[in-house]
Write an enzyme that holds these catalytic residues in place. Structure first.
Site, PDB file in Angstrom:
ATOM      1  N   HIS A  48       0.843  -1.194   0.000  1.00 23.89           N
ATOM      2  CA  HIS A  48       0.000   0.000   0.000  1.00 23.89           C
ATOM      3  C   HIS A  48       0.882   1.249   0.000  1.00 23.89           C
ATOM      4  O   HIS A  48       1.474   1.600   1.021  1.00 23.89           O
ATOM      5  CB  HIS A  48      -0.896  -0.035   1.245  1.00 23.89           C
ATOM      6  CG  HIS A  48      -1.977   0.988   1.250  1.00 23.89           C
ATOM      7  ND1 HIS A  48      -2.978   1.026   2.204  1.00 23.89           N
ATOM      8  CD2 HIS A  48      -2.245   2.033   0.413  1.00 23.89           C
ATOM      9  CE1 HIS A  48      -3.786   2.037   1.972  1.00 23.89           C
ATOM     10  NE2 HIS A  48      -3.348   2.672   0.892  1.00 23.89           N
ATOM     11  N   LYS A 258      -6.513  10.683 -30.019  1.00 20.32           N
ATOM     12  CA  LYS A 258      -7.090   9.936 -28.900  1.00 20.32           C
ATOM     13  C   LYS A 258      -6.890   8.459 -29.208  1.00 20.32           C
ATOM     14  O   LYS A 258      -7.566   7.879 -30.054  1.00 20.32           O
ATOM     15  CB  LYS A 258      -8.571  10.251 -28.715  1.00 20.32           C
ATOM     16  CG  LYS A 258      -9.161   9.612 -27.462  1.00 20.32           C
ATOM     17  CD  LYS A 258     -10.628   9.949 -27.285  1.00 20.32           C
ATOM     18  CE  LYS A 258     -11.117   9.464 -25.927  1.00 20.32           C
ATOM     19  NZ  LYS A 258     -10.863   8.033 -25.703  1.00 20.32           N
ATOM     20  N   PHE A 609      -3.520  34.459   8.375  1.00 19.10           N
ATOM     21  CA  PHE A 609      -4.858  34.842   8.809  1.00 19.10           C
ATOM     22  C   PHE A 609      -4.766  36.253   9.371  1.00 19.10           C
ATOM     23  O   PHE A 609      -4.111  36.481  10.373  1.00 19.10           O
ATOM     24  CB  PHE A 609      -5.362  33.861   9.869  1.00 19.10           C
ATOM     25  CG  PHE A 609      -6.849  33.818   9.986  1.00 19.10           C
ATOM     26  CD1 PHE A 609      -7.520  34.681  10.832  1.00 19.10           C
ATOM     27  CD2 PHE A 609      -7.596  32.912   9.247  1.00 19.10           C
ATOM     28  CE1 PHE A 609      -8.903  34.638  10.946  1.00 19.10           C
ATOM     29  CE2 PHE A 609      -8.975  32.863   9.365  1.00 19.10           C
ATOM     30  CZ  PHE A 609      -9.631  33.731  10.218  1.00 19.10           C
ATOM     31  N   GLY A 710     -17.590  24.716   1.789  1.00 20.01           N
ATOM     32  CA  GLY A 710     -16.514  24.824   0.811  1.00 20.01           C
ATOM     33  C   GLY A 710     -15.365  23.890   1.121  1.00 20.01           C
ATOM     34  O   GLY A 710     -14.463  23.715   0.305  1.00 20.01           O
ATOM     35  N   GLY A 711     -15.388  23.285   2.329  1.00 21.38           N
ATOM     36  CA  GLY A 711     -14.370  22.326   2.728  1.00 21.38           C
ATOM     37  C   GLY A 711     -14.973  20.955   2.890  1.00 21.38           C
ATOM     38  O   GLY A 711     -15.507  20.370   1.958  1.00 21.38           O
ATOM     39  N   ASP A 764     -19.324  22.395  15.910  1.00 23.66           N
ATOM     40  CA  ASP A 764     -18.490  23.438  16.510  1.00 23.66           C
ATOM     41  C   ASP A 764     -19.362  24.639  16.889  1.00 23.66           C
ATOM     42  O   ASP A 764     -19.866  25.350  16.023  1.00 23.66           O
ATOM     43  CB  ASP A 764     -17.415  23.854  15.504  1.00 23.66           C
ATOM     44  CG  ASP A 764     -16.403  24.826  16.091  1.00 23.66           C
ATOM     45  OD1 ASP A 764     -16.572  25.211  17.264  1.00 23.66           O
ATOM     46  OD2 ASP A 764     -15.461  25.192  15.379  1.00 23.66           O
ATOM     47  N   ARG A 781     -12.204  28.508  -0.679  1.00 21.37           N
ATOM     48  CA  ARG A 781     -11.447  27.924   0.428  1.00 21.37           C
ATOM     49  C   ARG A 781     -10.051  27.567  -0.052  1.00 21.37           C
ATOM     50  O   ARG A 781      -9.866  27.094  -1.191  1.00 21.37           O
ATOM     51  CB  ARG A 781     -12.129  26.661   0.970  1.00 21.37           C
ATOM     52  CG  ARG A 781     -13.552  26.855   1.463  1.00 21.37           C
ATOM     53  CD  ARG A 781     -13.676  27.916   2.552  1.00 21.37           C
ATOM     54  NE  ARG A 781     -12.857  27.654   3.722  1.00 21.37           N
ATOM     55  CZ  ARG A 781     -13.224  26.904   4.746  1.00 21.37           C
ATOM     56  NH1 ARG A 781     -14.408  26.306   4.733  1.00 21.37           N
ATOM     57  NH2 ARG A 781     -12.430  26.754   5.790  1.00 21.37           N
ATOM     58  N   ARG A 783      -8.092  25.170  -0.094  1.00 21.05           N
ATOM     59  CA  ARG A 783      -7.967  23.724  -0.009  1.00 21.05           C
ATOM     60  C   ARG A 783      -7.918  23.152  -1.429  1.00 21.05           C
ATOM     61  O   ARG A 783      -8.348  23.824  -2.375  1.00 21.05           O
ATOM     62  CB  ARG A 783      -9.155  23.115   0.741  1.00 21.05           C
ATOM     63  CG  ARG A 783      -9.307  23.675   2.149  1.00 21.05           C
ATOM     64  CD  ARG A 783     -10.418  22.999   2.898  1.00 21.05           C
ATOM     65  NE  ARG A 783     -10.552  23.543   4.250  1.00 21.05           N
ATOM     66  CZ  ARG A 783     -11.149  22.909   5.243  1.00 21.05           C
ATOM     67  NH1 ARG A 783     -11.664  21.726   5.042  1.00 21.05           N
ATOM     68  NH2 ARG A 783     -11.232  23.460   6.432  1.00 21.05           N
TER      69      ARG A 783
END
Length: 845
Positions: A48, A258, A609, A710-711, A764, A781, A783
């Site tokens: 793995h 292709k 931030f 968005g996450g 939260d 975001r 990410r």
């Protein structure tokens, strides 16, 4: 005593919670009662290549695979006691799993079956397993003899308790200094021709070690964007997006044939050459001579991306002939057309523009001596003319690639497919009996997965099946036969024999009917390189809608700098998105203190931030009165669309806002419940969690609104009139969360921390404290994928597929769609009148 089917279902619950089976091709697992815990049982060792390479050692026992992760792999040396971390049970059919677990999924990486066989327990295996000392004999293709698994601590209640895997002293033991079985035999045992055992010597000698010395080799000038990096063990390929139109700016695109073949990636590490399909299956043993030719190129270290094909007499590629080459052992006729170069000589080339990658590739590949390894040439001309010529020649179509784009291990809009006719993969779900003089079977019943992973009927095909294929299919399908139909609703009068949905067929057809069936289908081939669980309907898109709109009001510095390597999205893409979305984003920012997440080098770099005005000067941004939050530097406000775009130009990726406005900063005007999934939480549980939270709020008499984060998660928002102090609102939100977690502890947890939330949803409530912020609606975001937080209606909840259901590529299509209605249209009016006093009293009572 053997375990029942229901007991095994509970045993596999943790395995299933960790995986999204709509995204990964890992088996969900058939539940059955366990057999007797005696005699020969199955075992498997899977190699793995996840974040760190390890070996998964699995023993069949009580109806499941008891599993241990062995970081260094098994050793034949009795003096080497290998750490083995006990992990969750796996289903029995996991023993045959090979493939690539997608990025962001649990265990993401490549899995191969390194060894398999039977094991014979010494004594009572159930008692040994429970007591922490399990002795057994292995009869595998690589591992043999007697072994022991022993738990390092004497209790069995740890979630991942450490064990040791130890080889016993017998005829199969070998000194580590003399022989390392994992180094000597690295291949999958499922690949054809790989049947050597550990006692049989070093399998690497099966392929001659030779290297061609070429003038200039090793002195190639690397592109400026190449980055020093170790050679990864696994690499997922970039995939193309099917489009209905051609790009307008022809100069930004290059076009290649292709190929009608099988995608193949080659990993070269000195003399060690490994060949992988797109799903991570190791085909080195099936293509030994091709591996030898690639080794002879003397590339040092590299990853190559291309396609293996068989050329027909007229020069076109023939997929059926390629399959026949494997069946008839004529693999020497197989050619490897290479079209990309993600890694080379200790450098990561994925951020290098395509044109530069291919120029370097051509310099090292396009040599006359490489008779079977060939460079895939691009063609000059307009895409319309090229496509017409390709179709006239009988080719499948074209692949278009942006010449300035990076290489991304995902399906991305920088590569597009232009097809001559409709053709895609389908899952074989059943077959009918033959009629008349036809032998074998009549027709194949086909299915496709929808967005939730369910199979739906897509039609049947009988044309294109010759007598050889009919005979082959009948034998294969008979072995997979099951009594229950795997499909959803079927058309009337279908009489068929059903099979496990494991086989994939490539079918061409004229068109789709309104019922989702195919007209005039023709069978072309089975696709062993495609995973059945990933087969969905291909829907062509307009290529111009695949990229965010370019910014028009501001000149973007470093617009071509890639800020998300997983998708190739650039700073220019992000600024263009914010300019287009600004009218929708601004109402959520204006009047509120804002915090900014800046990423000067993109999402993989350091993120800053910033909530105060000390070190940032953005045109159009407002600096609020310092007295609003005594004792702190002045806060910021985004009060115009110009300020949004200017902030994005200065590398702002995310916009976060307070739960209060500048007019009443000491009294919050909303309560936010941030639903954050822990490890192993399936998306279905997230949808349930949102609805359960809404139900709780409904019971308290509160109207709530929903948006994606968005996450990973979802946000439930309760607008309120600004009447109460921060402490009161925060305490109320905490009480709601505690009540939900205590009522449904199997799904929810109220304590933060990754250990507390494994398999559960953490709500939260800390977002409701003074000075805390939450990502704004319509903010991107920082990410992978650049997801966007998007308001949705409660009626749309079931349609969501993830917390980043929308990205900066697709969020604009939602708000620009004809008939779009703001799902939060009643939000402002609700905020004016809604109060939580009654709800507080209900909770207290």
């Amino acid at each position: 005593m053997a375990k029942s089917a229901s007991s095994n279902a509970r045993t596999l619950e943790r395995y299933r919670q960790k995986r999204d089976f709509a995204a990964t091709t890992e088996p969900i697992g058939q539940v059955s009662a366990a057999g007797a815990a005696s005699g020969a049982l199955g075992f498997v060792v899977q190699k793995h290549a996840a974040r760190r390479l390890h070996y998964d050692f699995r023993l069949e026992l009580e109806g499941t695979l008891k599993s241990w992760a062995v970081p260094k792999g098994p050793s034949l040396d009795p003096t080497e006691k290998r750490m083995a971390v006990h992990v969750e049970d796996h289903p029995l059919d996991y023993a045959s799993f090979e493939g690539v677990i997608p990025p962001k999924e649990y265990g993401a990486g490549t899995v191969i079956v390194w060894d398999r066989g039977t094991w014979m327990p010494v004594g009572d295996p159930v008692a040994g397993y429970q007591s922490g000392k399990l002795k057994f004999e292995l009869q595998g293709e690589k591992l043999h003899g007697h072994w022991t698994l022993v738990r390092m601590r004497g209790r069995g209640d740890e979630r991942q308790d450490p064990w040791l895997l130890i080889k016993e002293r017998d005829a199969f033991a070998r000194s580590a200094a003399e022989y390392d079985v994992t180094e000597a035999l690295p291949d999958s045992v499922l690949a054809q021709g790989n049947s050597k055992s550990a006692a049989g010597g070093n399998a690497k000698t099966a392929v001659p070690k030779q290297r061609r010395s070429r003038p200039g080799q090793g002195r190639q000038v690397l592109p400026a964007a190449a980055r020093p990096a170790p050679l990864p063990l696994a690499l997922a390929p970039q995939l193309a997006t099917l489009t209905s139109t051609v790009p307008r700016n022809a100069k930004q695109w290059a076009y290649e044939i292709k190929f009608d073949g099988i995608r193949l990636l080659a990993r070269i590490d000195g003399d060690d050459v490994r060949l992988f399909t797109r799903n991570g299956h190791d085909w080195t043993s099936r293509l030994k001579s091709l591996a030898a030719e690639i080794r002879a190129l003397g590339l040092g270290s590299a990853w190559l991306d291309g396609e293996i094909v068989i050329l027909s007499a007229n020069g076109t590629t023939d997929f059926q002939a390629l399959q026949n080459a494997f069946d008839s052992s004529k693999v020497e006729d197989i050619l490897y057309f290479v079209f990309d170069f993600p890694f080379f000589q200790g450098h990561d080339l994925r951020l290098v523009p395509l044109a530069e990658r291919r120029a370097l590739l051509k310099a090292v590949i396009a040599v006359p001596a490489a008779t079977r390894v060939r460079y895939s040439e691009a063609f000059e001309g307009t895409p319309d003319d090229l496509l017409a010529a390709a179709c006239q020649m009988g080719l499948e179509g074209l692949i278009g690639k942006r010449v300035d784009a990076p290489y991304v291990s995902a399906r991305a809009p920088s590569w597009i497919k232009l097809k001559c006719k409709q053709r895609q993969e389908f899952v074989i779900c059943g077959f009918t009996a033959p009629k008349g003089s036809r032998q074998g079977l009549g027709a194949l019943l086909l299915g496709l997965h929808d967005e939730t992973g369910k199979l739906h009927y897509a039609g049947s095909v009988g044309s294109g099946l010759d007598s050889r294929m009919l005979t082959k299919l009948l034998a294969m399908l008979t072995e997979l036969e099951v009594p229950v139909c795997p499909l959803g609703k079927l058309p009337p009068r279908v009489v068929a024999r059903w099979v496990k949905p494991k086989l994939v067929a490539e079918i061409s057809f004229a068109e789709w009917t309104k019922e989702g069936r195919i007209r005039h289908p023709v069978f072309h081939a089975l696709r062993a390189d495609k995973a059945a669980g990933n087969v969905t309907r291909e829907r062509p898109v307009d290529v111009e809608q695949l990229r965010p709109r370019p910014a028009r009001s501001v000149k973007v510095s470093n617009a071509d700098r890639v800020i998300d390597p997983t998708t190739g999205l650039t700073k220019g893409d992000l600024v263009g998105f914010y300019e287009a979305i600004a009218p929708h984003l601004l109402p959520h920012l204006r009047g509120r203190p804002v915090s900014l997440v800046r990423g000067p080098t993109g999402i993989d770099g350091e993120l800053f931030f910033q909530k105060h005005a000390e070190t940032i000067k953005i045109p159009g941004i407002n600096v609020l009165d310092a007295s609003l939050w005594a004792g702190y530097p002045p806060l910021l406000e985004i009060a115009s669309q110009t300020a949004i775009v200017a902030a994005a130009q200065l590398n702002v990726i995310e916009f976060h806002t307070w739960n209060a406005t500048k007019r009443a900063i000491d009294k919050p005007d909303r309560v936010i419940f941030d639903l954050d999934p822990g490890d192993g939480v399936p998306w279905r549980h997230m949808l349930d969690a949102a609805m359960l939270t809404k139900t709780m709020l409904d019971e308290l008499g509160l109207v709530s609104f929903l948006k994606t984060s968005g996450g990973k998660g979802l946000h439930v928002v309760v607008p309120i009139a600004p009447k109460l102090q921060w402490s009161t609102v925060k305490t109320f939100s905490q009480d709601v969360v505690l009540h939900i977690a205590q009522t449904i502890p199997q799904r929810f947890v109220s304590k933060s921390g990754s250990r507390n939330r494994v398999g559960k949803v953490y709500i939260d409530y800390l977002r409701n404290g003074q000075g805390a912020t939450t990502v704004s609606a319509f903010s991107a975001r920082a990410r992978p994928g650049l997801g966007v937080s998007v308001p949705v209606s409660w009626q749309e909840l079931e349609e969501l597929t993830a917390g980043d259901h929308w990205t900066i590529r697709t969020a604009l299509q939602r708000v620009d769609a004809a008939g779009y209605v703001d799902p939060w249209a009643e939000y402002a009016d609700t905020r004016k009148v809604q109060q939580i006093g009654t709800a507080i009293r209900k909770l207290a009572g």
